[in-house]
Design a protein around this motif. Structure first.
Motif, PDB file in Angstrom:
ATOM      1  N   GLU A  60       0.766  -1.102  -0.218  1.00 48.67           N
ATOM      2  CA  GLU A  60      -0.073   0.213  -0.099  1.00 48.67           C
ATOM      3  C   GLU A  60       1.044   1.628   0.272  1.00 48.67           C
ATOM      4  O   GLU A  60       1.945   1.522   0.612  1.00 48.67           O
ATOM      5  CB  GLU A  60      -0.636  -0.247   1.470  1.00 48.67           C
ATOM      6  CG  GLU A  60      -1.557  -1.316   1.460  1.00 48.67           C
ATOM      7  CD  GLU A  60      -3.055  -0.924   1.973  1.00 48.67           C
ATOM      8  OE1 GLU A  60      -2.238  -0.981   3.579  1.00 48.67           O
ATOM      9  OE2 GLU A  60      -4.243  -1.374   1.606  1.00 48.67           O
ATOM     10  N   LEU A  61       0.720   2.418  -0.962  1.00 49.70           N
ATOM     11  CA  LEU A  61       1.443   3.161  -0.812  1.00 49.70           C
ATOM     12  C   LEU A  61       0.450   4.604  -0.576  1.00 49.70           C
ATOM     13  O   LEU A  61      -0.889   4.548  -0.784  1.00 49.70           O
ATOM     14  CB  LEU A  61       1.461   4.116  -1.933  1.00 49.70           C
ATOM     15  CG  LEU A  61       2.977   2.634  -2.349  1.00 49.70           C
ATOM     16  CD1 LEU A  61       3.374   3.162  -4.105  1.00 49.70           C
ATOM     17  CD2 LEU A  61       3.863   2.514  -1.421  1.00 49.70           C
ATOM     18  N   PRO A  62       0.337   5.649  -0.334  1.00 47.65           N
ATOM     19  CA  PRO A  62      -0.423   7.178  -0.435  1.00 47.65           C
ATOM     20  C   PRO A  62      -1.336   6.975  -0.981  1.00 47.65           C
ATOM     21  O   PRO A  62      -0.143   7.628  -2.297  1.00 47.65           O
ATOM     22  CB  PRO A  62       0.869   8.185   0.262  1.00 47.65           C
ATOM     23  CG  PRO A  62       1.938   7.361   1.637  1.00 47.65           C
ATOM     24  CD  PRO A  62       1.996   6.150   0.156  1.00 47.65           C
ATOM     25  N   GLY A  63      -2.515   7.016  -1.118  1.00 44.10           N
ATOM     26  CA  GLY A  63      -2.634   8.043  -1.884  1.00 44.10           C
ATOM     27  C   GLY A  63      -3.855   7.264  -3.234  1.00 44.10           C
ATOM     28  O   GLY A  63      -3.504   7.685  -3.692  1.00 44.10           O
ATOM     29  N   GLU A 109       8.150   2.690   6.902  1.00 46.25           N
ATOM     30  CA  GLU A 109       7.268   2.504   5.654  1.00 46.25           C
ATOM     31  C   GLU A 109       8.386   3.823   4.812  1.00 46.25           C
ATOM     32  O   GLU A 109       7.926   4.678   5.586  1.00 46.25           O
ATOM     33  CB  GLU A 109       6.717   2.674   4.924  1.00 46.25           C
ATOM     34  CG  GLU A 109       6.106   2.117   4.364  1.00 46.25           C
ATOM     35  CD  GLU A 109       6.009   0.670   3.892  1.00 46.25           C
ATOM     36  OE1 GLU A 109       7.272   0.560   2.580  1.00 46.25           O
ATOM     37  OE2 GLU A 109       6.181  -0.236   4.079  1.00 46.25           O
ATOM     38  N   ILE A 111       9.432   5.219   1.084  1.00 48.56           N
ATOM     39  CA  ILE A 111       8.718   5.916   0.112  1.00 48.56           C
ATOM     40  C   ILE A 111       9.531   6.532  -0.375  1.00 48.56           C
ATOM     41  O   ILE A 111       9.357   7.648   0.158  1.00 48.56           O
ATOM     42  CB  ILE A 111       6.712   5.459  -0.097  1.00 48.56           C
ATOM     43  CG1 ILE A 111       6.061   4.681   0.212  1.00 48.56           C
ATOM     44  CG2 ILE A 111       6.408   6.046  -1.385  1.00 48.56           C
ATOM     45  CD1 ILE A 111       5.389   5.457   1.686  1.00 48.56           C
TER      46      ILE A 111
END
Lengths: 126, 126
Positions: A60-63, A109, A111
DNA sequence: ATAGTAACGATAAACAAGTATCAATTATCG
DNA sequence: CGATAATTGATACTTGTTTATCGTTACTAT
């Protein structure tokens, strides 16, 4: 019993060949070239089965919607291209984190954002 | 002209007093105690206006809906509590990142996971 | 080859976040 | 105070993702 179908093979191959996290749409795009007519429902169904089987894990990544990648990889993080929105793996790690008093750090995490090899300037044509 | 309503004041105050990113639901919960009957539509509307006005900025975390926090803060990252799902600010930074050849790094995001002060063990009661 | 049924594809349905609508309310100016 | 129009609250709608349904297809074991 479990059946070995063309669509399942194509979806598994999409993940193992990608080397980066794929979302359901990306999986469909990749696998449909192998199995024309492949439906999105089958992609979702198969992804869920592969997750349950432990073959792939959610990323899962932001947005962003949830992507998936083959499990068992070494500790790594992800690079999100600001232009093509593609996600790539990167080796990172070694950072100083000072958590507030009383907090307990369990995981982290990282990114990275920028331009991927293909989208970065200074490349001959496309 | 722009009006100074109770609901807008309550929403602004929710952000300035929180000291951490809030999602629309959290904003509603906080502001409704000040303005009973406050509707979620007003929260969304006001959030959008505050973002346009530059008073707050969106904060996105993996697998979570967009939160917002007051703008103008120093470089910081976020801590996501695995238990209560609350998000808190943390000072971090200083990490080694080795991006693949040809990639251009422009920005980064670090999210820490664990237990917040309230949820960590070794606390008297609650 | 054939039966039996897991899996498929198309699509409707379920969900959730966010937006638009509109009558009622209320901040603001004269 | 009183008029005016910005704002509100309730709710319907939109949008995008994921799941369920169901008749059809096609693996597998015999």
């Amino acid at each position: 019993m479990q059946r070995n179908t063309r669509q399942r093979q194509a979806i598994q191959k999409a993940f193992s060949h990608a080397g980066r996290p794929l979302g359901p749409r990306e999986v469909l795009e990749a696998a449909v070239t192998v199995v024309p007519g492949l439906g999105i429902a089958t992609v979702y169904r198969t992804i869920k089965e592969l997750v349950d089987a432990g073959e792939i894990v959610p990323v899962e990544l932001p947005g962003e919607n949830t992507r998936y990648e083959v499990s068992g990889k070494h500790h790594h993080h992800h690079f999100h291209c600001n232009k093509c929105s593609g996600v790539f793996e990167v080796e990172v790690c070694n950072f100083d984190a000072t958590v507030p008093k009383g907090f307990r750090l369990e995981d982290h995490e990282v990114i990275l954002y920028g331009l991927c090899d293909n989208c970065a300037p200074g490349r001959k044509t496309k």
